[in-house]
Design a protein around this motif. Structure first.
Motif: not given
Length: 91
Positions: A18-22, A26-36, A72-79
C-alpha cells in the motif's frame, strides 16, 4: 469471540504494498485477513482465517473492534484486504 487482523506475507517475490508502507526487505504484506480468536484465549489467533486459510505462517496484527462502525483492517492496507474475509465481517 473476537476477531484478529492477520497478515499473509510474501517473503520471496514482489508483492503489492500500500502507499506509504515501508519495505524492510523481509516482509511484504500480500493480503490482510481476519481470523477469530482462539476459544478462551482472546489474545491468540485461531487456526484459520474467516476465508479458511491457515494462520500458522501469518503475522498477527491488532484485535478488531467488535461491532464498530469503522473498517476492521488498518487503513494503509485497504488495497490488499481479503475480499472473502471482508464479506464475512460485513454480514
Amino acid at each position: 469471540m473476537g476477531t484478529v487482523v492477520v497478515y499473509e506475507l510474501d517473503k520471496k517475490g514482489p508483492a503489492r504494498r500500500p502507499p506509504g508502507a515501508r519495505d524492510n526487505g523481509k516482509e511484504r504484506v500480500r493480503k490482510v485477513h481476519a481470523a477469530p480468536t482462539a476459544p478462551g484465549e482472546p489474545a491468540v489467533t485461531g487456526p484459520r482465517t474467516l476465508c479458511g486459510k491457515d494462520t500458522f505462517a501469518m503475522r498477527t496484527g491488532p484485535l478488531t473492534s467488535e461491532g464498530g462502525d469503522g473498517p476492521w483492517s488498518p487503513a494503509q492496507y485497504a488495497s490488499v484486504v481479503c475480499p472473502d474475509c471482508d464479506a464475512v465481517i460485513e454480514t
